[in-house]
Design a protein around this motif. Sequence first.
Motif, PDB file in Angstrom:
ATOM      1  N   ARG A 158       0.821  -1.203   0.000  1.00  0.00           N
ATOM      2  CA  ARG A 158       0.000   0.000   0.000  1.00  0.00           C
ATOM      3  C   ARG A 158       0.860   1.262   0.000  1.00  0.00           C
ATOM      4  N   LEU A 190       6.949  14.088   0.362  1.00  0.00           N
ATOM      5  CA  LEU A 190       7.189  12.659   0.210  1.00  0.00           C
ATOM      6  C   LEU A 190       8.143  12.175   1.299  1.00  0.00           C
ATOM      7  N   SER A 192       8.505  13.613   4.169  1.00  0.00           N
ATOM      8  CA  SER A 192       7.712  13.689   5.394  1.00  0.00           C
ATOM      9  C   SER A 192       6.784  12.483   5.514  1.00  0.00           C
ATOM     10  N   TYR A 193       6.190  12.094   4.383  1.00  0.00           N
ATOM     11  CA  TYR A 193       5.291  10.936   4.378  1.00  0.00           C
ATOM     12  C   TYR A 193       6.035   9.674   4.777  1.00  0.00           C
ATOM     13  N   SER A 196       6.859   9.783   8.522  1.00  0.00           N
ATOM     14  CA  SER A 196       5.771   9.542   9.479  1.00  0.00           C
ATOM     15  C   SER A 196       5.147   8.161   9.275  1.00  0.00           C
ATOM     16  N   GLU A 197       5.224   7.661   8.070  1.00  0.00           N
ATOM     17  CA  GLU A 197       4.582   6.368   7.801  1.00  0.00           C
ATOM     18  C   GLU A 197       5.497   5.197   8.144  1.00  0.00           C
ATOM     19  N   CYS A 201       7.020   6.028  15.529  1.00  0.00           N
ATOM     20  CA  CYS A 201       6.233   7.214  15.906  1.00  0.00           C
ATOM     21  C   CYS A 201       6.699   7.773  17.243  1.00  0.00           C
TER      22      CYS A 201
ATOM     23  N   HIS B 162       0.922  17.482  -2.086  1.00  0.00           N
ATOM     24  CA  HIS B 162       1.085  16.039  -2.004  1.00  0.00           C
ATOM     25  C   HIS B 162      -0.188  15.313  -2.425  1.00  0.00           C
ATOM     26  N   ALA B 185      -5.986   0.879  -3.679  1.00  0.00           N
ATOM     27  CA  ALA B 185      -4.859   0.946  -2.747  1.00  0.00           C
ATOM     28  C   ALA B 185      -4.471   2.398  -2.467  1.00  0.00           C
ATOM     29  N   TYR B 193      -2.778   8.597   4.893  1.00  0.00           N
ATOM     30  CA  TYR B 193      -1.882   9.758   4.894  1.00  0.00           C
ATOM     31  C   TYR B 193      -2.540  10.950   5.573  1.00  0.00           C
ATOM     32  N   GLU B 197      -1.173  12.554   8.909  1.00  0.00           N
ATOM     33  CA  GLU B 197      -0.563  13.871   8.705  1.00  0.00           C
ATOM     34  C   GLU B 197      -1.403  14.978   9.341  1.00  0.00           C
TER      35      GLU B 197
END
Lengths: 202, 202
Positions: A158, A190, A192-193, A196-197, A201, B162, B185, B193, B197
């Motif tokens: 995903r 991107l 940042s994504y 965080s993903e 955390c 984004h 997906a 996200y 976020e």
Amino acid sequence: MAMDSVDQKWSTAEREIMEATYRAMLEHGYPGLSISRIAEQFDKSKASIYYHYDSKDELLVSFLDFVVDQFKTNFAEEIDEDPSSALNTVIERLVPLQMNDEEFQGRIVLIELRSQATRNEAFREKFTEINELLVTSICEIIERGIEDGTFRDVEAARVAEHIVATVNGSTIDRVTTNREVAPAAVRLSLSSYIDSELKSCQ
Amino acid sequence: MAMDSVDQKWSTAEREIMEATYRAMLEHGYPGLSISRIAEQFDKSKASIYYHYDSKDELLVSFLDFVVDQFKTNFAEEIDEDPSSALNTVIERLVPLQMNDEEFQGRIVLIELRSQATRNEAFREKFTEINELLVTSICEIIERGIEDGTFRDVEAARVAEHIVATVNGSTIDRVTTNREVAPAAVRLSLSSYIDSELKSCQ
DNA sequence: GTCTATATCATGATAGAC
DNA sequence: GTCTATCATGATATAGAC
């Protein structure tokens, strides 16, 4: 299927035609691509093209193959062991902060060909292949990162789909608009994504 | 600039031509678009088209205008007050889980036109306009959400960029590949996200 | 405003010489 | 394998009648 080298897939003459096609397409665009214009881009005649290709359609399918092979070769270059820097490398390769003319033109050609995939099944399959390659490669990197504890235990497929969609959307933006800040913004978001993903955390 | 209604921007004859152009483009694609084929799609002759448009180029620029106006009208429909559900609505509108033929064909036409923005400045400006509209709209929703405490205090513009990139990448994928699971997906990962976020990091 | 007819040109593709 | 010459077709665009 897999070949040792690009040199064995096309004869010299064919490669010359493919390169001439590339130049013709850069100059005139896909709708303006014609056999005469391809011939103008190298030192042989229109008729010689028909010795190597039965029809314009056949030539175009070969050309797509040629361009996609180039893209793949470029993308597959040495990728780091470390999952975190491998992901960075891949993203820098797909959405470079700075793009030279050659890279930019390559993107234009790919987008123009891609838009033809909406009606041509052969084209469609090639672009399915490209997107699958990107998603699979990124997915593998993420999975490796999960195994060695670099990344959180996310759904790798995903996240990979998300990254590929974002990267493709950013490329389209860069090539079809005048929004010059957008690519940089997407690169930041991107990262940042991914942080965080994928990272823990804290 | 802003008009009360689409009906005042084009005369009946012009709108008929635009709709015929739309059908011709769906049937033959952008490279296969010709005045004869447009004329085939309605009850008037080739020559009558030249009464309303001086050249094919002029017609195409008008057509782009026509299609982009439709897109904007469609996008601008009633959006909720609540930032969180407004964002959901916008995303459902841009990346619907299910797409009917009409929506799908609209996307195809837009992508084909978009690929021409790589070489045509008039086209490029129109697609700059579209992307700017999307980013601005989403940005405003996020800012409203930050103000009323729904969202975290993020950099709204960056997040909006984004989202738009991801949405556009997903659309391209859907229209130019056979990867049927990908859009779903991306929808999931987009929600994820937005959650991680924008919502508080519990 | 719309028609038919037509001028002019470029296209994809082939024939046949070398 | 590559050339020149050529064909049939379809393209954009216009002329002139109604």
